[in-house]
Scaffold this active site. Structure first.
Site, PDB file in Angstrom:
ATOM      1  N   ASP A 141      -0.293   4.304   5.501  1.00 11.36           N
ATOM      2  CA  ASP A 141       1.092   4.480   5.053  1.00 11.36           C
ATOM      3  C   ASP A 141       1.212   4.126   3.573  1.00 11.36           C
ATOM      4  O   ASP A 141       2.131   3.420   3.154  1.00 11.36           O
ATOM      5  CB  ASP A 141       2.051   3.637   5.890  1.00 11.36           C
ATOM      6  CG  ASP A 141       3.502   4.112   5.773  1.00 11.36           C
ATOM      7  OD1 ASP A 141       3.712   5.276   5.349  1.00 11.36           O
ATOM      8  OD2 ASP A 141       4.416   3.333   6.094  1.00 11.36           O
ATOM      9  N   GLY A 143      12.710  -2.653   8.327  1.00 14.08           N
ATOM     10  CA  GLY A 143      11.924  -1.557   8.860  1.00 14.08           C
ATOM     11  C   GLY A 143      12.335  -1.276  10.283  1.00 14.08           C
ATOM     12  O   GLY A 143      13.395  -1.730  10.742  1.00 14.08           O
ATOM     13  N   ALA A 144      11.504  -0.532  11.004  1.00 14.92           N
ATOM     14  CA  ALA A 144      11.848  -0.144  12.367  1.00 14.92           C
ATOM     15  C   ALA A 144      11.902  -1.340  13.313  1.00 14.92           C
ATOM     16  O   ALA A 144      12.709  -1.361  14.250  1.00 14.92           O
ATOM     17  CB  ALA A 144      10.839   0.886  12.877  1.00 14.92           C
ATOM     18  N   TYR A 145      11.045  -2.329  13.073  1.00 14.07           N
ATOM     19  CA  TYR A 145      10.983  -3.458  13.993  1.00 14.07           C
ATOM     20  C   TYR A 145      11.059  -4.816  13.299  1.00 14.07           C
ATOM     21  O   TYR A 145      10.923  -5.845  13.956  1.00 14.07           O
ATOM     22  CB  TYR A 145       9.684  -3.401  14.820  1.00 14.07           C
ATOM     23  CG  TYR A 145       9.644  -2.246  15.769  1.00 14.07           C
ATOM     24  CD1 TYR A 145      10.259  -2.320  17.014  1.00 14.07           C
ATOM     25  CD2 TYR A 145       8.997  -1.061  15.424  1.00 14.07           C
ATOM     26  CE1 TYR A 145      10.225  -1.245  17.891  1.00 14.07           C
ATOM     27  CE2 TYR A 145       8.953   0.018  16.296  1.00 14.07           C
ATOM     28  CZ  TYR A 145       9.575  -0.092  17.530  1.00 14.07           C
ATOM     29  OH  TYR A 145       9.541   0.980  18.380  1.00 14.07           O
ATOM     30  N   VAL A 157      13.038  -8.395   6.473  1.00 14.58           N
ATOM     31  CA  VAL A 157      12.433  -9.268   5.476  1.00 14.58           C
ATOM     32  C   VAL A 157      13.528 -10.064   4.768  1.00 14.58           C
ATOM     33  O   VAL A 157      14.512  -9.496   4.289  1.00 14.58           O
ATOM     34  CB  VAL A 157      11.620  -8.463   4.443  1.00 14.58           C
ATOM     35  CG1 VAL A 157      11.022  -9.395   3.391  1.00 14.58           C
ATOM     36  CG2 VAL A 157      10.512  -7.681   5.137  1.00 14.58           C
ATOM     37  N   ILE A 192      16.347  -8.775   2.331  1.00  7.36           N
ATOM     38  CA  ILE A 192      15.938  -7.951   1.188  1.00  7.36           C
ATOM     39  C   ILE A 192      15.241  -6.667   1.619  1.00  7.36           C
ATOM     40  O   ILE A 192      14.933  -5.805   0.793  1.00  7.36           O
ATOM     41  CB  ILE A 192      15.015  -8.730   0.225  1.00  7.36           C
ATOM     42  CG1 ILE A 192      13.764  -9.239   0.957  1.00  7.36           C
ATOM     43  CG2 ILE A 192      15.762  -9.871  -0.436  1.00  7.36           C
ATOM     44  CD1 ILE A 192      12.741  -9.889   0.037  1.00  7.36           C
TER      45      ILE A 192
END
Length: 437
Positions: free
Chosen positions: A150, A30-32, A35, A27
């Site tokens: 962020d 991200g960069a690393y 989810v 769902i």
């Protein structure tokens, strides 16, 4: 070890935590990290319980990414004691992966609620309610010495039928009160000192960078817009705002009270920005957040008339803004002067206000696993659309198109009738140049 998300997309159908949780589908990414939506296999079939499980590649303790993973998990666990921070249920460490089990919010993120569902359009009660929830979550973090770095709508989830928000993604969070890192965050929301364009500045306050981002989010909620693409000297709208804080009053349908708040949160000198307690107090005292398109049109004409009168009378701006030797000097701070003609840009209102778009540009390489945000193509370029057939709405409307449309700025008919040519001249550059970078 390869820690990139592409190595973690094959885990759908995998059972973790002693076969008690089933990873179902991706769902977010991200960069690393990736989810997954996951099912609690111990929950009854008639009332299944779902989680959001963040999957991170497990790295050795001497690996560069190790300390960032640990910091993100620990700080999020501590902050999740607050009711408006996404709850961390447990952390599962296996041979190759770390799984962070979180609450699942099927209603999506705040960006979707703002831009696609348009829940906040002229809904001052909901704006105030949810924005104060966000401020309380950030206050809780700041009181604990946690600074998010962020803050943006993509990192805020919505639940309880749109009546509650949950702050998430602590990938860039830090416990350091001051920092010298630049480029950390997401471009629309990064403050000038984090962009590295201010001098002299030295180590900057991480708490005050959160305050700047909260100002941008308030504009997102009220106006469905970003105030500028990036808070740097080469952004025309940002420089025009520095030259005249009333600039945004001519472009955005915000109340005077909201404008008073954002001029404080957008103070170029970080120590002069309000702290989180002061910001909460300002918002609690605010009764009106948005204004109608008719009121915006009338306000444009009024401000333009006042500015023409000031020019005739030779009234000088109270803002300490000068350009000298290829530098912008503002309130004791300096920035490199942009390549464009500042006075011409200000005089022509040359830069349209950017539409609210998903910003996936967080700098995760230097500081964290990065925000886990679904990869979504930017909203289509805003364009000038014709009036709906049969309705006489006068001037064409500025339309920022998304999946379900965007916010419409339609200057007031009454104001146009009073000075139709003047208002058309004011809006023409925006109609001509509206675009997304």
């Amino acid at each position: 070890m390869d820690t990139t998300p592409r190595r973690m997309h094959h885990l759908a159908g995998t059972r973790i935590d002693n076969d008690s949780i089933l990873l179902q589908s991706v769902i977010g990414q991200g960069a690393y990290g990736v989810v997954y939506r996951a099912l609690d296999l111990s929950s009854p079939p008639h009332a299944p319980c779902f989680y959001a499980v963040k999957c991170l590649a497990r790295v050795h303790s001497n690996h560069r990414q190790y300390k960032f993973q640990q910091r993100e998990i620990v700080l999020h666990q501590i902050a999740s004691r607050h009711e408006n921070v996404l709850k961390v249920h447990r952390v599962i460490k296996e041979e190759k992966y770390i799984f962070v089990v979180l609450d699942f919010c099927e209603e999506g993120d705040l960006f979707t609620a703002i831009v696609e569902q348009r829940r906040f359009l002229h809904n001052d009660h909901l704006i105030k309610k949810l924005y104060l929830q966000l401020l309380e979550a950030v206050k809780y973090c700041h009181d604990l010495g946690i600074y998010h770095r962020d803050l943006k709508p993509e990192n805020i989830l919505v639940c309880d039928k749109g009546e509650k928000i949950l702050l998430t993604d602590f990938g860039l969070a830090t416990s350091q009160r001051t920092c010298t890192d630049t480029g950390c965050g997401s471009s629309f929301y990064i403050s000038p000192e984090v962009n590295g364009v201010l001098s002299p500045i030295g180590p900057y306050s991480t708490a005050r960078t959160d305050i700047w981002a909260l100002g941008v989010i308030l504009i997102n909620l009220v106006c469905n817009r970003n105030p500028w693409h990036k808070a740097v000297p080469d952004d025309e709208t940002f420089v025009a705002f520095l030259h005249s804080p009333r600039y945004l009053l001519k472009l955005l349908p915000m109340s005077v009270e909201v404008h008073n708040i954002i001029t404080q949160t957008f103070c170029l000198n970080p120590p002069r920005r309000p702290d989180i307690d002061t910001l909460i107090d300002l918002v609690q005292k605010t009764e009106r957040f948005s204004i109608s398109s008719e009121e915006l049109g009338e306000r444009i004409l009024r401000i333009e008339a006042e500015e023409r009168l000031d020019k005739i009378l030779g009234v000088r701006s109270e803002v300490d803004f000068t350009v000298e030797k290829k530098m912008i000097h503002y309130g004791g701070l300096s920035m490199p002067a942009p390549k464009f003609n500042i006075e011409a840009a200000i005089g022509l209102m040359a830069s349209p206000v950017p539409s609210a778009t998903r910003d996936g540009s967080s700098d995760s390489d230097t500081d964290s696993d990065g925000p886990v945000t679904p990869e979504v193509a930017p909203i289509d370029v805003g364009n000038v659309v014709s009036d709906i057939e049969g309705l006489d709405l006068g001037e064409p409307r500025i339309h920022a198109a998304g999946k379900d449309g965007g916010y419409l700025i339609n200057p007031g008919q009454d104001a146009r009738n009073k000075n139709k040519t003047g208002l058309r001249d004011i809006m023409k550059p925006a109609l001509r140049k509206l675009r997304l970078s």
